[in-house]
Design an enzyme around this catalytic site. Structure first.
Site, PDB file in Angstrom:
ATOM      1  N   TYR A   1       3.387  -3.904  -6.668  1.00  0.00           N
ATOM      2  CA  TYR A   1       3.282  -2.954  -5.549  1.00  0.00           C
ATOM      3  C   TYR A   1       3.030  -3.662  -4.217  1.00  0.00           C
ATOM      4  CZ  TYR A   1       1.650   1.109  -2.865  1.00  0.00           C
ATOM      5  OH  TYR A   1       1.488   2.088  -1.904  1.00  0.00           O
TER       6      TYR A   1
ATOM      7  N   SER B   1       2.017  -0.415   3.330  1.00  0.00           N
ATOM      8  CA  SER B   1       0.676  -0.193   2.753  1.00  0.00           C
ATOM      9  C   SER B   1      -0.267  -1.296   3.222  1.00  0.00           C
ATOM     10  CB  SER B   1       0.749  -0.227   1.225  1.00  0.00           C
ATOM     11  OG  SER B   1      -0.547  -0.209   0.667  1.00  0.00           O
TER      12      SER B   1
HETATM   13  N1  LIG Z   1      -1.521   7.728  -1.274  1.00  0.00           N
HETATM   14  C1  LIG Z   1      -1.951   6.558  -0.816  1.00  0.00           C
HETATM   15  O1  LIG Z   1      -3.149   6.241  -0.814  1.00  0.00           O
HETATM   16  C2  LIG Z   1      -0.955   5.577  -0.257  1.00  0.00           C
HETATM   17  C3  LIG Z   1      -1.429   4.415   0.360  1.00  0.00           C
HETATM   18  C4  LIG Z   1      -0.525   3.504   0.879  1.00  0.00           C
HETATM   19  C5  LIG Z   1       0.830   3.759   0.776  1.00  0.00           C
HETATM   20  N2  LIG Z   1       1.290   4.893   0.166  1.00  0.00           N
HETATM   21  C6  LIG Z   1       2.729   5.089   0.077  1.00  0.00           C
HETATM   22  O2  LIG Z   1       3.103   6.331   0.636  1.00  0.00           O
HETATM   23  C7  LIG Z   1       4.293   6.799   0.006  1.00  0.00           C
HETATM   24  C8  LIG Z   1       4.070   8.217  -0.472  1.00  0.00           C
HETATM   25  O3  LIG Z   1       2.978   8.212  -1.369  1.00  0.00           O
HETATM   26  P1  LIG Z   1       2.202   9.539  -1.789  1.00  0.00           P
HETATM   27  O4  LIG Z   1       0.784   9.181  -1.947  1.00  0.00           O
HETATM   28  O5  LIG Z   1       2.597  10.672  -0.902  1.00  0.00           O
HETATM   29  O6  LIG Z   1       2.808   9.726  -3.270  1.00  0.00           O
HETATM   30  P2  LIG Z   1       3.325  10.986  -4.046  1.00  0.00           P
HETATM   31  O7  LIG Z   1       3.445  10.567  -5.474  1.00  0.00           O
HETATM   32  O8  LIG Z   1       2.510  12.197  -3.723  1.00  0.00           O
HETATM   33  O9  LIG Z   1       4.791  11.209  -3.443  1.00  0.00           O
HETATM   34  C9  LIG Z   1       5.834  10.332  -3.716  1.00  0.00           C
HETATM   35  C10 LIG Z   1       7.113  11.144  -3.874  1.00  0.00           C
HETATM   36  O10 LIG Z   1       8.179  10.215  -4.118  1.00  0.00           O
HETATM   37  C11 LIG Z   1       9.016  10.769  -5.118  1.00  0.00           C
HETATM   38  N3  LIG Z   1       9.734   9.699  -5.794  1.00  0.00           N
HETATM   39  C12 LIG Z   1       9.226   8.758  -6.642  1.00  0.00           C
HETATM   40  N4  LIG Z   1      10.216   7.974  -7.087  1.00  0.00           N
HETATM   41  C13 LIG Z   1      11.364   8.433  -6.522  1.00  0.00           C
HETATM   42  C14 LIG Z   1      12.723   8.038  -6.607  1.00  0.00           C
HETATM   43  N5  LIG Z   1      13.118   7.006  -7.380  1.00  0.00           N
HETATM   44  N6  LIG Z   1      13.633   8.713  -5.878  1.00  0.00           N
HETATM   45  C15 LIG Z   1      13.249   9.753  -5.115  1.00  0.00           C
HETATM   46  N7  LIG Z   1      11.992  10.195  -5.008  1.00  0.00           N
HETATM   47  C16 LIG Z   1      11.065   9.522  -5.707  1.00  0.00           C
HETATM   48  C17 LIG Z   1       8.068  11.507  -6.055  1.00  0.00           C
HETATM   49  O11 LIG Z   1       8.774  12.485  -6.840  1.00  0.00           O
HETATM   50  C18 LIG Z   1       7.076  12.118  -5.078  1.00  0.00           C
HETATM   51  O12 LIG Z   1       7.481  13.397  -4.656  1.00  0.00           O
HETATM   52  C19 LIG Z   1       4.584   5.793  -1.121  1.00  0.00           C
HETATM   53  O13 LIG Z   1       5.518   4.853  -0.662  1.00  0.00           O
HETATM   54  C20 LIG Z   1       3.254   5.135  -1.344  1.00  0.00           C
HETATM   55  O14 LIG Z   1       3.405   3.834  -1.875  1.00  0.00           O
HETATM   56  C21 LIG Z   1       0.420   5.809  -0.358  1.00  0.00           C
END
Ligand SMILES: NC(=O)c1ccc[n+]([C@@H]2O[C@H](COP(=O)([O-])OP(=O)(O)OC[C@H]3O[C@@H](n4cnc5c(N)ncnc54)[C@H](O)[C@@H]3O)[C@@H](O)[C@H]2O)c1
Length: 259
Positions: free
Chosen positions: A151, A139
């Site tokens: 985080y 991130s």
């Molecule tokens: N959305 C953003 O702006 C953003 C920015 C930077 C980084 N990220 C990172 O990208 C990744 C995906 O984020 P996203 O926005 O698609 O989120 P999201 O919540 O849409 O998807 C995350 C998925 O991970 C699953 N999950 C959570 N805990 C879990 C566990 N213990 N075991 C298995 N599955 C689990 C959830 O059920 C969900 O389906 C994350 O690592 C997040 O930190 C997102």
């Protein structure tokens, strides 16, 4: 590049689902591994509806036994050649002294330990076959200061783990990279925009390129890092942020915005 078995943790939503659609669309058999079984099943439905091959597995990436079982179930489908670690959780903004410790530990357990466990379970298996690609999700919060005391550090640790693994597995044919997304227009962000809690025009104005990152932008970068076209790329964390990181100093030069 096609026909590989690709495990995508967090494949039931957001960036993981977009990645499943991208890899499934090029002919990989994607395995959406998620704690949310319904989300993973929906991803399978979407990938197969688009003509691809997909399976769903249920996993808690923070739990070693669950990850071990998921890795075995994935290998039973076929030899895993790609691992994308998208499972992750966010936290609410907090001061360090106010951070709830149970929440702190859960963020680390899912984001860092989860990534570590999945790499540990499948990296050596791929290395044993002499080929593979892993992409972790960091991130911009792992690079710069945000009021996210669990985080941000958990993501910085993922960036560092990516380098450690690249050194560990490189001579055995496995490349390990990460992407560092900026603020991504996922369903969660869309809901906040709809509720008036976020203003996309303000967010865009902070980027070198004034637009919002989409899940597909992240998936495209992951797709490249998993491809043979990236055969000489390992140990890097690639920001996919419309130049937000690059713009930090530029936007505040001499106290002035650039425009
Ligand atoms: N959305 C953003 O702006 C953003 C920015 C930077 C980084 N990220 C990172 O990208 C990744 C995906 O984020 P996203 O926005 O698609 O989120 P999201 O919540 O849409 O998807 C995350 C998925 O991970 C699953 N999950 C959570 N805990 C879990 C566990 N213990 N075991 C298995 N599955 C689990 C959830 O059920 C969900 O389906 C994350 O690592 C997040 O930190 C997102």
């Amino acid at each position: 590049m096609t026909g590989r078995i690709a495990v995508i943790t967090g494949g039931g939503s957001g960036i993981g689902r977009a990645t499943a659609l991208a890899l499934g669309g090029q002919g990989d058999h994607v395995i959406a591994a998620d704690m949310n079984a319904a989300g993973a099943a929906e991803t399978v439905r979407l990938v197969t509806a688009a003509g691809g091959a997909a399976s769903a597995l249920t996993v808690d990436v923070a739990d070693e036994a669950s990850v071990t079982a998921m890795a075995a179930a994935a290998e039973a489908i076929g030899p895993v050649a790609v691992l994308v670690n998208c499972a992750g959780i966010l936290q609410n903004a907090s001061r360090v002294e106010d951070m709830d410790l149970a929440e702190h530990d859960r963020v680390w357990a899912v984001n860092y330990r989860g990534t570590y466990l999945c790499c540990r379970a499948l990296g050596p298996v791929m290395a044993g076959r002499g080929a593979g690609a892993i992409v972790n999700i960091g991130s911009i919060a792992g690079f710069e200061m945000f009021p996210l005391p669990a985080y941000g550090p958990s993501k910085a640790a993922i960036h560092q783990l990516t380098k450690v693994l690249a050194g560990d597995l490189g001579a055995r044919g496995v490349r390990v990279n990460a992407v560092a997304p900026g603020f991504v227009l996922t369903e969660a962000l869309r809901a906040r925009v709809a509720a008036g809690e976020r203003d996309t025009s303000v967010m865009e104005s902070q980027n070198a390129i004034p637009q919002i990152v989409t899940p597909e932008d992240i998936a495209n970068a992951i797709q490249f890092l998993c491809s043979d076209g990236a055969r000489a790329v390992t140990g890097v964390t690639l920001p996919v942020d419309n130049g937000w990181l690059a713009g930090l100093a530029y936007n505040t030069y001499a106290g002035n915005k650039k425009n």
